[in-house]
Write an enzyme that holds these catalytic residues in place. Sequence first.
Site, short mmCIF file in Angstrom:
data_model
loop_
_atom_site.label_atom_id
_atom_site.label_comp_id
_atom_site.label_asym_id
_atom_site.label_seq_id
_atom_site.Cartn_x
_atom_site.Cartn_y
_atom_site.Cartn_z
NE ARG A 1 0.36 -19.31 4.92
CZ ARG A 1 0.82 -19.60 6.13
NH1 ARG A 1 0.81 -18.66 7.07
NH2 ARG A 1 1.29 -20.81 6.40
CB CYS B 1 3.74 -20.31 2.89
SG CYS B 1 3.06 -21.48 1.70
#
EC number: 3.1.3.48
Length: 200
Positions: free
Chosen positions: A16, A10
């Site tokens: 994430r 990410c």
Amino acid sequence: MAPFTVLHVCMGNICRSPMAERLLALAVTEQAGPVGADLVLSHSAGTGGWHEGEEMNPPAARQVRSRGGSPDDFSARKLRAEHIEAADLILTATADQYDYVVALRPDAADRTFVLGEFGRLLPGVDPSTLPPADRTPDAVYTRGVALVAAVAAARNGEPAQAKDDLDDPWGRGDQVFARVADEIQSTVHPLTAVLLPPLP
């Protein structure tokens, strides 16, 4: 033989991709038991190095913990070409990060996917066409490489769709982090189910 290696990417490597790293590791353990850690290596990095050395963002850590995983001992790092070279499957949070990975290592294009794209294409692969599933490093590696090739073939050169991107939850509420974690699990659970045989 090295374990089948999945690299999650990410932007800052605190929200994430760490969630994806630890939720895939959790799914592997649930599917294969304690030997799972020897079969699949799940790790992550960010396209930027602003947070290098930091722990997982607290709301992300809460999501991992609430689902049965562990955020412990996580340390953010910047993506480097050698991480890409060593990975058998690269899952990015967005299409922009896919482009970043492929710009660093053009030879990785066929094993790099937006996470949502991989999850969308995976049901189109017939597991019976893959090498046999078994809980040994060689079997998992061989099946995993064949699975990645099959998903790449199913992509047929088409770009990822906008809906394949994971929203960036940084600075937003737990509800957004929960939705993103749900979307991650909607890909890593089917991936694990195809890759590994269930426990007897």
